[in-house]
Design an enzyme around this catalytic site. Structure first.
Site, short mmCIF file in Angstrom:
data_model
loop_
_atom_site.label_atom_id
_atom_site.label_comp_id
_atom_site.label_asym_id
_atom_site.label_seq_id
_atom_site.Cartn_x
_atom_site.Cartn_y
_atom_site.Cartn_z
N GLU A 57 7.13 3.09 15.03
CA GLU A 57 8.01 3.54 13.95
C GLU A 57 7.98 5.05 13.96
O GLU A 57 6.91 5.66 14.01
CB GLU A 57 7.55 2.97 12.61
CG GLU A 57 7.64 1.44 12.64
CD GLU A 57 7.50 0.76 11.29
OE1 GLU A 57 8.46 0.14 10.83
OE2 GLU A 57 6.40 0.85 10.72
N GLU A 69 3.72 -4.16 12.58
CA GLU A 69 2.74 -3.10 12.35
C GLU A 69 1.66 -3.71 11.47
O GLU A 69 1.89 -3.95 10.29
CB GLU A 69 3.44 -1.91 11.69
CG GLU A 69 2.68 -0.61 11.90
CD GLU A 69 1.67 -0.39 10.82
OE1 GLU A 69 0.50 -0.80 11.03
OE2 GLU A 69 2.02 0.15 9.78
N ASN A 71 0.81 -1.23 0.00
CA ASN A 71 0.00 0.00 0.00
C ASN A 71 0.84 1.28 0.00
O ASN A 71 0.47 2.27 -0.60
CB ASN A 71 -1.02 0.00 1.13
CG ASN A 71 -0.42 -0.31 2.48
OD1 ASN A 71 0.73 -0.74 2.58
ND2 ASN A 71 -1.18 -0.08 3.52
N SER A 85 -0.48 -7.78 6.97
CA SER A 85 -1.72 -8.28 7.55
C SER A 85 -1.46 -8.93 8.91
O SER A 85 -0.36 -9.41 9.18
CB SER A 85 -2.36 -9.29 6.61
OG SER A 85 -1.51 -10.40 6.47
N CYS A 132 -3.67 0.93 6.67
CA CYS A 132 -3.92 0.19 7.91
C CYS A 132 -4.60 1.07 8.95
O CYS A 132 -5.37 0.58 9.77
CB CYS A 132 -2.62 -0.38 8.46
SG CYS A 132 -1.32 0.84 8.53
P1 NAI Z 1 0.56 -9.85 3.61
O1 NAI Z 1 0.62 -9.52 5.03
O2 NAI Z 1 0.44 -11.28 3.25
O3 NAI Z 1 1.84 -9.29 2.83
C1 NAI Z 1 2.71 -8.31 3.34
C2 NAI Z 1 4.15 -8.73 3.05
O4 NAI Z 1 4.47 -9.92 3.76
C3 NAI Z 1 4.44 -9.02 1.60
O5 NAI Z 1 5.73 -8.54 1.30
C4 NAI Z 1 4.41 -10.54 1.54
O6 NAI Z 1 5.16 -11.07 0.49
C5 NAI Z 1 5.02 -10.89 2.86
N1 NAI Z 1 4.69 -12.22 3.39
C6 NAI Z 1 3.58 -12.96 3.15
N2 NAI Z 1 3.64 -14.11 3.87
C7 NAI Z 1 4.80 -14.09 4.56
C8 NAI Z 1 5.41 -14.98 5.48
N3 NAI Z 1 4.84 -16.11 5.85
N4 NAI Z 1 6.60 -14.63 6.02
C9 NAI Z 1 7.19 -13.47 5.68
N5 NAI Z 1 6.66 -12.59 4.81
C10 NAI Z 1 5.47 -12.89 4.25
O7 NAI Z 1 -0.62 -9.01 2.98
P2 NAI Z 1 -1.44 -9.30 1.65
O8 NAI Z 1 -1.75 -10.76 1.49
O9 NAI Z 1 -0.73 -8.65 0.56
O10 NAI Z 1 -2.80 -8.55 1.98
C11 NAI Z 1 -3.89 -9.20 2.62
C12 NAI Z 1 -4.64 -8.26 3.54
O11 NAI Z 1 -3.77 -7.81 4.56
C13 NAI Z 1 -5.10 -6.97 2.89
O12 NAI Z 1 -6.28 -7.12 2.20
C14 NAI Z 1 -5.23 -6.09 4.08
O13 NAI Z 1 -6.44 -6.31 4.75
C15 NAI Z 1 -4.07 -6.51 4.95
N6 NAI Z 1 -2.90 -5.66 4.79
C16 NAI Z 1 -2.57 -4.80 5.77
C17 NAI Z 1 -1.50 -3.95 5.62
C18 NAI Z 1 -1.14 -2.97 6.67
O14 NAI Z 1 -0.47 -1.99 6.37
N7 NAI Z 1 -1.50 -3.18 7.89
C19 NAI Z 1 -0.70 -3.92 4.42
C20 NAI Z 1 -1.07 -4.94 3.47
C21 NAI Z 1 -2.13 -5.74 3.66
#
Ligand code: NAI
Length: 778
Positions: free
Chosen positions: A468, A264, A167, A243, A298
């Site tokens: 942060e 975060e 994001n 997430s 977020c």
């Molecule tokens: P995600 O949390 O899976 O991805 C974020 C990062 O973590 C990416 O770089 C991904 O490649 C990496 N990742 C994924 N699985 C991992 C693992 N097991 N170990 C280490 N790194 C890993 O988020 P995703 O699937 O892109 O989005 C899903 C939902 O999460 C969104 O719809 C939203 O609701 C939420 N989200 C929240 C965010 C925030 O800023 N709090 C940012 C992105 C997503």
């Protein structure tokens, strides 16, 4: 459209930004990228594509990082870190400042790259993301300069892994890379698979700013690459944004490894509008709060709570404003909402809206085909509706009403998250009252989505832990200097072959809610002196006893937190005086238990109590010098209920060192005393009783430390667990803490010098900062 037509309609014409600079940079690299390791691009390997979500067009091919790539990047970081960590702060500051200047110099290129890869409006990338990135490096140049003098005795952690989401790809890079480098660490960054390009661009340009090779590495790939990175044994700290589900996976993967971790995670931010608010300003705030970056934020204000008396009027104004939001080509400078980050994400958002029982309002504005989504307002929802509880991460606002400010706070806090909140009222007393009672790491009053490098950002509850930005953010990138000593295990004295049993039977009970309580198990165990004398029995507490103790602590915590700091100080002074009065008795007991003279430990415990009492009303927050008129305060708030597994090597001093600072700043505690020498703690009940400690503020449950630690760590109503009982209990506590992502502080099998060391680290661990934004102006 002629000029006359434009004057007649006063509607916006398109004002597209050119994509050329970013596309030229991609083309110059042949459209295919390897990783950035050791100051250069590796050859591209197995690739995946990254697309422009606004057009569906291919942007570039990027390499899927394998375990060998992760290992190469970590090795490069390790080689570079030793020298970078020794580089004087002033020189690191120059590099960080140069990075900030570099971002400013290439601002347009970065902004366009970010728009192409994420679909966010150019207006936001240009006016928010990129200036904040530059500011972050500039601010942390200052921290690099000051850290050695201001935080003496601290050292860089080593090689740090940064895993970031899609994001705010470049901003999240900055939030992690800037403090990491300022503190003298080297970084391996894993950008999100949908948005890897700005990180690669930044890494390449970072050489211009003088970042030594290997200090910053970028490995692209999906979640598997991220998982390999966080699991690498040479990674000393992991910083993650994303997430809550992935945060949990990372907490589990790092449990027991000794790695530092900050998370975060998600949010479901309340946006509370009171009836005396400036309603038009609040509507504009909401545009910023939920439709900034298409709601893929977020800390978005995704739950609107509006006071009943103005709800009709407010929602009508909001709908009129929604109808004027422009959705479309994110490179157009007149666009308010661009594309969502990926068609898969759009499908997820639409599925959540399709499943709701609520009433969905979509304005009648044109929405281009493709990965675009209309702004939506959903009303008529029950508090348990998924749209009120779960993160949608799209342009979807869930609305409800409230009557009183107490009800507003209750609804706002009725979530497992606690990241950010926004409060709208013209009544300054109300603003402070409500901001203080919200469970959130950031509160904006009459504002939304304000950020600055000097102001800490981060959540409570399942929104994660760590901050942060600011001094508070820097600490997670540092560790105490010096080589740790392994902890020596101490076993309870075994039952003697020829026991000496004299006098009456003395079985110490548990101490729960200010009263002695029999253990639920009805069982106890004998405690022997080294000479084979029976000293007494201690109760064997169970899960049920822990549950009762947590309930008592939870009930006592709010009142104790609201008590004045001076009041808490007096209670702790009283404890110190009472221990002083009985010092000889406690020293004799320690000698009986441990076989060593106990006088010095008792004296140290008395001094620790005095020190904590002294700190109670001096553990101050800060006012942050952010570039905004008004005031931004970092308030220190207690964690709530803290579970504590006390050490064996200092059975009285260890207990006091954990309990007293936590109490001083307003927490309620559940303690599991030293397993080897529990009677040092059970004698302490009498002091708690006679020192005006309110019932429930300090609870003590004796028994099997590992079993009780497991229950405390898995308990959803415990906010933090501290464990100083060896590596095994440390691992267990970190693993079980995923239940509610509670904060943990454990020894990882390293010895703690309880007699040395100040109170500060305990006060830090016992509190979180809440960043309160109070902008000035009419
Ligand atoms: P995600 O949390 O899976 O991805 C974020 C990062 O973590 C990416 O770089 C991904 O490649 C990496 N990742 C994924 N699985 C991992 C693992 N097991 N170990 C280490 N790194 C890993 O988020 P995703 O699937 O892109 O989005 C899903 C939902 O999460 C969104 O719809 C939203 O609701 C939420 N989200 C929240 C965010 C925030 O800023 N709090 C940012 C992105 C997503």
């Amino acid at each position: 459209m002629s000029v006359k037509d434009i004057f007649d309609s006063l509607s916006y014409g398109p004002a597209p930004e050119s994509a050329a600079p970013a596309l030229d940079w991609i083309a110059a690299h042949g459209g295919r990228f390897g990783h950035w390791i050791d100051g250069r691009f590796t050859a591209a390997g197995d690739t995946f594509v990254t697309r422009n979500p606004a057009t569906g067009g291919l942007l570039a091919e990027v390499t899927q990082g394998a375990a060998a790539d992760v290992a190469a990047a970590v090795a490069a970081a390790r080689r570079a870190q030793a020298k970078w960590g020794r580089t004087p702060g002033h020189e690191r500051a120059r590099v960080l400042y140069a990075l900030g200047r570099l971002v400013q110099k290439h601002a347009r290129l970065f902004a366009v790259m970010e728009v192409l890869d994420t679909g966010k409006p150019i207006r936001e990338a240009r006016d928010a993301d990129i200036p904040l990135v530059a500011r972050h490096f500039g601010y942390h140049a200052g921290l690099a300069q000051l850290v050695a003098d201001e935080l003496p005795g601290m050292a860089p952690v080593g090689v740090c892994a940064a895993v970031v989401p899609w994001n705010f790809p470049l901003l999240m890079l900055a939030w992690k890379v800037a403090p990491a480098l300022a503190a003298g660490n080297a970084v391996v960054l894993k950008p999100a698979e949908w948005t890897p390009l700005s990180a690669l661009l930044f890494a390449e340009l970072s050489r211009e700013a003088g970042v030594p090779k290997g200090v910053l590495n970028v490995v692209t790939g999906d979640g598997e690459t991220g998982a390999a990175l966080v699991a690498h044994p040479d990674v000393a700290k992991v910083a993650f944004t994303g997430s809550t589900a992935t945060g949990r996976a990372i907490r589990t993967a790092t449990a027991g490894t000794g790695k530092g971790l900050t998370l975060e995670l998600g949010g479901k931010g309340p946006f509370i509008v009171f009836e005396d608010a400036d309603l038009d300003s609040a509507v504009e705030g909401l545009v910023e709060g939920i439709w900034f970056n298409g709601g893929q934020v977020c800390c978005a204000g995704s739950r609107l709570l509006v006071q009943e008396g103005v709800a009709g009027d407010f929602l009508a104004r909001l709908k009129r404003r929604m109808a004027r939001l422009r959705v479309g080509d994110p490179l157009d400078k007149c666009i308010d909402i661009g594309a969502l980050a990926d068609p898969a994400h759009l499908a997820r958002v639409n599925a959540m809206v399709a499943a709701t029982q609520g009433e969905v309002f979509r304005p009648d504005t044109p929405i281009p085909p493709g990965c675009f989504c209309a702004p939506m307002l959903v009303t008529g929802l029950s508090p348990a509706d998924p749209l009120m509880q779960e993160e949608v991460f799209g342009p979807v606002l869930a609305a409800t009403t409230f009557r009183t400010h107490t009800e507003a706070v209750e609804i706002a806090n009725n979530t497992r998250y606690g990241l950010a909140a926004s409060v709208w009222t013209e009544n300054v007393n109300m603003a402070h009252e409500v901001a203080g009672r919200l469970r959130a790491g950031v509160v904006w009053v009459n504002a939304a989505n304000l950020f600055d490098a000097a102001a800490g950002f981060g959540g409570v509850r399942e929104s994660g832990f760590g901050r942060e930005g600011g001094w508070e953010g820097l600490r997670a990138w540092l560790r105490p200097a010096g080589r740790p000593r392994p902890l020596r295990a101490i076993a309870p004295v075994a039952p003697p072959a020829a026991p000496m049993v004299e006098g009456i039977d003395r079985t110490a009970k548990l101490y729960i809610g200010g009263k002695q309580a029999r253990p639920d198990s009805g069982l106890s165990r004998a405690v022997w002196s080294r000479q084979g004398r029976l000293l007494g029995h201690v109760g064997l507490g169970t899960r049920k006893d822990i549950r009762n103790a947590v309930e008592s602590a939870r009930a006592a915590a709010p009142g104790w937190a609201r008590a004045s700091a001076w009041n808490r100080a007096q209670v702790i002074y009283y404890l110190a005086e009472n221990l002083s009065a009985r010092a000889g008795e406690f020293a004799a007991r320690l000698q009986d238990l441990t076989g060593r003279p106990g006088g010095a430990e008792v004296e140290a415990a008395i001094q620790r109590l005095f020190a904590c009492a002294a700190w109670a009303d001096k553990w101050e927050g800060a006012v942050k010098p952010v570039p905004l008129r008004g005031m931004v305060a970092a308030l220190r708030e207690p964690q709530g209920v803290i579970g504590m597994i006390c050490p064996d090597e200092a059975p009285l001093l260890g207990l006091v060192s954990l309990l007293a600072p936590a109490m001083a700043v307003g927490n309620a505690c559940v303690l599991v005393p030293s397993r080897a020498y529990p009677l040092a703690a059970t004698d302490f009940y009498q002091l708690l009783d006679t020192s005006d400690v309110p019932g429930g503020v300090a609870n003590i449950v004796t028994g099997d430390a590992a079993e009780l630690a497991r229950t405390l760590a898995g308990h959803r109503d415990v906010d933090a667990v501290w464990a100083f009982a060896g590596a095994e209990v440390s691992a267990l506590v970190e693993r079980e803490s995923v239940a509610n992502l509670k904060r943990t502080w454990v020894d990882h099998g390293q010895a703690v010098d309880w007699a040395a060391g100040g109170v500060r680290p305990f006060l830090e661990a016992a509190t979180d900062t809440k960043t309160l934004w109070l902008p000035a102006g009419m």
